[in-house]
Design a protein around this motif. Structure first.
Motif, mmCIF file in Angstrom:
data_model
loop_
_atom_site.group_PDB
_atom_site.id
_atom_site.type_symbol
_atom_site.label_atom_id
_atom_site.label_comp_id
_atom_site.label_asym_id
_atom_site.label_seq_id
_atom_site.Cartn_x
_atom_site.Cartn_y
_atom_site.Cartn_z
ATOM 1 N N ARG A 285 -3.015 24.803 5.268
ATOM 2 C CA ARG A 285 -3.859 23.614 5.074
ATOM 3 C C ARG A 285 -3.750 22.664 6.261
ATOM 4 N NH1 ARG A 285 -5.545 26.094 1.901
ATOM 5 N NH2 ARG A 285 -5.934 25.875 -0.325
ATOM 6 N N GLU B 9 -5.465 24.008 9.241
ATOM 7 C CA GLU B 9 -6.909 23.945 9.055
ATOM 8 C C GLU B 9 -7.398 22.510 9.276
ATOM 9 O OE1 GLU B 9 -8.232 24.688 5.126
ATOM 10 O OE2 GLU B 9 -10.350 24.798 5.683
ATOM 11 N N ARG B 10 -6.657 21.581 8.731
ATOM 12 C CA ARG B 10 -7.000 20.167 8.894
ATOM 13 C C ARG B 10 -7.051 19.775 10.370
ATOM 14 N NH1 ARG B 10 -5.383 14.335 7.790
ATOM 15 N NH2 ARG B 10 -3.321 14.446 8.700
ATOM 16 N N ASP B 11 -6.126 20.310 11.145
ATOM 17 C CA ASP B 11 -6.080 19.979 12.567
ATOM 18 C C ASP B 11 -7.040 20.824 13.398
ATOM 19 O OD1 ASP B 11 -4.198 18.080 12.022
ATOM 20 O OD2 ASP B 11 -2.499 19.406 12.433
ATOM 21 N N ASP C 93 -9.500 16.577 20.304
ATOM 22 C CA ASP C 93 -10.152 17.560 19.440
ATOM 23 C C ASP C 93 -9.445 17.639 18.091
ATOM 24 O OD1 ASP C 93 -11.812 18.096 21.534
ATOM 25 O OD2 ASP C 93 -10.765 19.911 22.181
ATOM 26 N N ILE C 94 -8.121 17.631 18.152
ATOM 27 C CA ILE C 94 -7.346 17.693 16.921
ATOM 28 C C ILE C 94 -7.631 16.476 16.056
ATOM 29 C CG2 ILE C 94 -5.004 17.536 15.990
ATOM 30 C CD1 ILE C 94 -4.056 19.281 18.254
ATOM 31 N N HIS C 95 -7.644 15.338 16.706
ATOM 32 C CA HIS C 95 -7.920 14.098 15.988
ATOM 33 C C HIS C 95 -9.280 14.150 15.306
ATOM 34 C CE1 HIS C 95 -6.284 10.151 15.271
ATOM 35 N NE2 HIS C 95 -7.511 9.650 15.341
ATOM 36 N N ALA D 28 -10.997 16.813 14.461
ATOM 37 C CA ALA D 28 -10.985 17.792 13.371
ATOM 38 C C ALA D 28 -10.361 17.184 12.123
ATOM 39 C CB ALA D 28 -10.214 19.040 13.799
ATOM 40 N N ARG D 29 -9.341 16.378 12.343
ATOM 41 C CA ARG D 29 -8.629 15.795 11.211
ATOM 42 C C ARG D 29 -9.504 14.792 10.468
ATOM 43 N NH1 ARG D 29 -2.697 13.643 12.479
ATOM 44 N NH2 ARG D 29 -2.540 15.672 13.548
ATOM 45 N N PHE E 131 -12.064 16.739 8.517
ATOM 46 C CA PHE E 131 -11.478 17.381 7.330
ATOM 47 C C PHE E 131 -11.246 16.359 6.222
ATOM 48 C CE2 PHE E 131 -8.096 19.085 4.711
ATOM 49 C CZ PHE E 131 -8.384 20.442 4.641
ATOM 50 N N ASP E 132 -10.676 15.225 6.604
ATOM 51 C CA ASP E 132 -10.328 14.219 5.597
ATOM 52 C C ASP E 132 -11.571 13.589 4.984
ATOM 53 O OD1 ASP E 132 -7.739 14.762 6.131
ATOM 54 O OD2 ASP E 132 -7.356 12.969 7.328
#
Lengths: 136, 136
Positions: free
Chosen positions: A75, A78-80, B123-125, B127-128, B131-132
């Motif tokens: 999870r 995936e979130r990241d 990019d990670i930020h 994606a997060r 997702f949230d």
DNA sequence: GGCCGGAGGTCTCTATGTGAGACCTACCCT
DNA sequence: AGGGTAGGTCTCACATAGAGACCTCCGGCC
């Protein structure tokens, strides 16, 4: 080693000027370590590097991970945005995890770490034995 | 990327043939991750990369580490031969920590990781946040 | 002489992370 | 009807991390 020097310089720049400290908020390194610095993430990414895999396959590949931590690690990744999750409407449904492009882009940096691990882990082991055997 | 492929191959070889699993015992990657895969080790090594530093300096550099964890992380890194500890007989005694050759050899692989962190953490930020914000 | 402060820790208590394993749902096979 | 499979969730117990008090040794100040 020249690469290392420039990266260290860059890292140093994240130290806030007033206090010379590595603030969690402004340091991408801290940020990224929080993502993949846990017990299972790197192992998971390496395992998914060979091919997309299903929940059960991953469990068998990393045998000492619990179901709970497997779910949670997947999870979080995936979130990241490092992996993607596909549910196939079979009966019972099967779920496949695979690296995203972002996740694949991490393989190259991780490869050099693995390379290091391979070449140097015997040195680490030796140092540990020496330290543990030393008198205090 | 070709480097990554060979490292992945090498990693795969540590999967035991019978069970296709990453055994902790036979996998250097597991071994090394157990050393530097904790919350503070990589940060500590990066901080010591610029110059040798004393206990108090390190505490100020990484402000949200507790004394206890600072002591423990330094001990573990010393045990694994990545850093060395020098006590100077001043009054009160001062203690300086610095990277060993083995520790310095880790800088290069870590540099590519930091490089990645730098380029990709946005990019990670993103994606997060995505997702949230996504509905379930 | 008595007190304060700094360096490098240790000790105790609480909060968070991790693991084991029971349970759940939906379906198929026998 | 009972058992098996896939992918989980839930609860409880324990290990690790963090906060902050305390310790020692000394030097300087008044």
């Amino acid at each position: 080693m020249s690469d290392a020097l420039s990266a260290i310089e860059r890292f140093s720049r994240y130290q806030s000027d007033d206090a010379q400290s590595v603030e969690p908020v402004h340091c991408p390194v801290r940020d990224v370590l929080d993502c993949i610095g846990d017990k299972w993430s790197i192992l998971m990414i390496m395992t998914l590097a060979t091919r997309p895999q299903r929940f059960g396959e991953l469990r068998r590949a990393i045998r000492d991970i619990s179901k709970r931590m497997l779910t949670q690690t997947l999870r979080d990744l995936e979130r990241d945005g490092l992996i993607t999750r596909h549910v196939f409407p079979t009966k019972p449904p099967s779920v496949e995890y695979c690296l995203s492009p972002l996740g694949r882009s991490l393989l190259d940096p991780m490869a050099s770490l693995i390379d290091w691990a391979d070449r140097r882990y015997s040195d680490i082991h030796a140092a540990r034995v020496r330290f543990d055997g030393a008198p205090l």
